[in-house]
Design a protein around this motif. Structure first.
Motif, PDB file in Angstrom:
ATOM      1  N   LEU A  94      -0.885   7.033   1.666  1.00  0.00           N
ATOM      2  CA  LEU A  94      -1.952   7.542   1.168  1.00  0.00           C
ATOM      3  C   LEU A  94      -2.086   8.796   1.709  1.00  0.00           C
ATOM      4  O   LEU A  94      -3.154   9.582   1.769  1.00  0.00           O
ATOM      5  CB  LEU A  94      -3.211   6.620   1.272  1.00  0.00           C
ATOM      6  N   GLY A  98      -1.819   2.495   4.743  1.00  0.00           N
ATOM      7  CA  GLY A  98      -1.178   3.464   3.997  1.00  0.00           C
ATOM      8  C   GLY A  98      -0.947   4.659   4.881  1.00  0.00           C
ATOM      9  O   GLY A  98      -0.743   5.861   4.399  1.00  0.00           O
ATOM     10  N   VAL A 126       0.853  -0.971   0.028  1.00  0.00           N
ATOM     11  CA  VAL A 126      -0.075  -0.070  -0.044  1.00  0.00           C
ATOM     12  C   VAL A 126       0.975   1.000  -0.087  1.00  0.00           C
ATOM     13  O   VAL A 126       1.746   1.357   0.784  1.00  0.00           O
ATOM     14  CB  VAL A 126      -0.937   0.119   1.311  1.00  0.00           C
TER      15      VAL A 126
END
Length: 653
Positions: free
Chosen positions: A230, A379, A227
């Motif tokens: 983010l 994330g 991941v």
């Protein structure tokens, strides 16, 4: 003096010799008897030896014929033994020569399934009780729903009514086995035969694929995809943060705190990463939604659904095409209780986006929990998905008309449920990158013509031990180890014979004891160093009592004192091998490794590589005098990303 005349016809000394006749006759009779008995004994022995030789010849003929027939059956993909991790009788293989009957058993030395790179469907069963099903199928009884490729289920406990299956329609597993993890018995695996599976589970081709027990669970086999960070994504409101362009709503990558407004309006989601950070249902209804540029690495033109002209124009104008390194597809991450529903008259197509070593379309975020959810699995947002298989669905397509879902890359939600509703025959339901979910529920129309969950077929090369044993006043066996490539299209290339030997049964098998040894060590010593440590003293040491070596740290590290990236390790052990012969060592790492046997390097591969790339084999031969107290040392280094190390071995001859 008068002398009586002699009688010339009288025998000389006849009175004295008369008593010797009987003993001489007895001696002669005895001698003749001994000779006769000896001759009879010799003849009988000869006959017996001849019979023994004849019986062994018959056994050898039968065993040899059985072996050759078994190999021919493997070439024709009639490989019943591939369906069983234990020793099994190869179905349909038998020979009879002059009363010598033969049967062939087979056992996988290495399964080949370690090299599978993609699974059509994985059902983890997480959050489900033993009385709850993992795979359900309803409707469309005239045509099976297809799972194209290998399938994994965490259990197959159907015969005792505990509900791994809920089938009212057939499901076809095509070009792949059904792997399952069994924890019910005392043995590592309790084998399940294809013939005992529910009738609605169909294997194609049926004589090569079926249920195969594996001794490890899903968390060890299927790691969470990488991941990205983010936290840098812009915060967006899905009900307002979009642009209407010629009848197509344009959404940009970001972290959406309100579901995107995709009801009654067609939409295009630009290439990039998205986070659905809410606890509501994201509904696509009476609209066509397309996500990301078409990825030529995974998608052909024939696999692409049609979209509206306006949204197609936005896809062609996607700014990702102008980046220094152009990008493709989208990955949508789901946080909290966010979930996706494909409702009435709706279509959604998500093109594949590369995330580390994986291509991912939809993924439920999670917090670290072992190897299946890596460090950074959310994330960095701290908003893991809270969905479970028994609460709300992760992805759902409603029953009714024209609900379509096409995902070109992986769907990853090991705690959630994926529900495919009963759509019409014209609506496509295609997951072309496979899926990992807790539960899979499948419905479809009567024809199911557009239903497909599939992945590209992975190469499999299994090593199989075949033993053809013939019985007739004793046993004789022919043993062979073959490399088997069931997917190989060329008939003669499916089989490679590594060894072929004739032996008595006891000589063809090993008892598992290391006779004459006893100095081996059952414990691996694992030493770990950080990259900054150049001393011989490791930063961390641990001991593992397992027959082979298997580590998987995901995106983490072996210990809190060891850095995630850049560490190195040494795994050492003294091994007693059960018998002399050639052993094949199979190593799989992410990243580099070097293997030493008795202090000498036998394999070196220091390249940076993924788990799927980092497979190496090397064959080492040990004589009877060399097989005891063998020193093994595996040097390993981690560069970045996933960190895994595994080594197994098996005897070839």
């Amino acid at each position: 003096m008068y002398t009586k005349p002699s009688n010339p016809d009288a025998p000389a000394h006849s009175g004295k010799n008369a008593g010797l006749a009987l003993p001489m006759v007895l001696v002669l009779i005895t001698a003749i008897s001994i000779v006769v008995i000896a001759l009879a004994s010799y003849t009988i022995s000869n006959l017996r030896y001849s019979r023994v030789t004849e019986d062994r010849s018959d056994r050898l003929s039968a065993a040899d014929a059985g072996m050759r027939y078994a190999i021919d059956q493997l070439r024709l993909r009639n490989a019943g033994c591939v369906l069983d991790t234990q020793k099994a009788v190869l179905p349909g293989v038998a020979a009879d020569f002059n009363g010598a009957s033969a049967a062939v058993t087979c056992q996988m030395v290495t399964t080949g399934f370690e090299g599978i790179q993609a699974y059509a469907a994985v059902m983890t069963g997480e959050g489900l009780g033993v009385n709850e099903y993992l795979l359900s199928a309803q409707g469309g009884a005239s045509k099976p729903k297809t799972l194209g490729g290998p399938v994994f289920m965490t259990r197959l406990n159907y015969s005792d009514g505990t509900g791994a299956f809920d089938l009212n329609a057939p499901v076809r597993i095509e070009n792949g086995p059904l792997l399952y993890h069994d924890t019910t018995g005392s043995s590592p695996c309790t084998s399940v035969r294809s013939s005992t599976m529910p009738a609605d589970i169909v294997f194609t081709p049926e004589l090569i694929f079926g249920p195969v027990c594996v001794t490890v669970g899903w968390k060890e086999l299927f790691k969470s995809p990488a991941v990205p960070d983010l936290t840098t994504l812009p915060i967006r409101n899905g009900s307002t943060d979009f642009t209407d362009i010629d009848g197509c709503r344009l959404f940009q990558p970001g972290r959406y705190t309100v579901p995107p407004a995709t009801a009654d309006e067609d939409a295009y989601f630009q290439t990039g990463d998205y986070v659905m950070d809410f606890s509501d249902e994201w509904e696509i209804r009476q609209s066509i939604v397309t996500g990301g540029r078409i990825n030529p690495a995974t998608t052909t033109v024939n696999d692409v659904n049609s979209t509206t002209a306006a949204c197609s124009a936005l896809q062609d104008a996607d700014p990702a095409a102008l980046l220094p390194v152009e990008e493709f597809g989208i990955t949508i991450y789901f946080a909290k209780a966010a979930r996706l529903n494909i409702a009435t008259q709706a279509s959604a197509e998500f093109h594949s986006r590369e995330q580390g070593a994986n291509f991912v379309s939809l993924q439920a975020l999670c917090t670290p929990n072992g190897s299946w959810c890596n460090v950074g699995g959310d994330g960095g947002l701290g908003v893991a998905s809270t969905l479970t298989a028994t609460s709300d669905f992760f992805v759902n397509t409603d029953s009714g008309n024209a609900k379509e879902l096409v995902a070109h890359a992986l769907i990853y939600a090991p705690l959630g449920s994926l529900d495919i509703g009963n759509a019409t025959s014209t609506a496509e339901q295609k997951m072309l990158g496979g899926l990992i979910v807790s539960r899979l529920q499948l419905q479809s129309s009567a024809s199911a013509s557009n239903f497909e969950i599939a992945v590209p077929t992975s190469p499999i090369t299994a090593e199989i031990l075949l033993v053809s044993t013939a019985v007739k006043s004793g046993e004789t066996a022919v043993q062979a180890i073959v490399q088997y490539r069931p997917y190989e299209p060329v008939l003669d290339d499916r089989i490679k014979i590594n060894s072929w030997r004739v032996c008595e049964t006891s000589a063809c098998t090993t008892t598992g004891t290391n006779a004459g040894c006893g100095s081996g060590d059952a414990v691996w010593t694992s030493d770990f160093w950080n990259s900054s440590n150049t001393s011989p003293t490791p930063d961390h040491t641990e001991f593992t009592s397992s027959p082979t070596l298997s580590y998987n740290w995901g995106n983490g590290s072996p210990n809190a004192v060891i850095d995630i990236n850049g560490f190195r390790a040494e795994f050492t052990r003294v091994v007693d091998f059960p018998s002399a012969g050639t052993y094949r060592f199979t190593l799989r790492t992410d990243d580099g490794k070097r293997l030493f046997v008795n202090g000498s390097p036998v394999l070196t591969d220091w390249t940076a590589q993924t788990w799927f790339e980092g497979i190496n084999t090397v064959d080492v031969t040990f004589t009877e005098a060399q097989r005891c107290s063998v020193s093994l040392k595996l040097e390993y280094r981690e560069i970045s990303g996933q960190a895994e190390a595994k080594m197994t071995w098996a005897k070839l001859s």
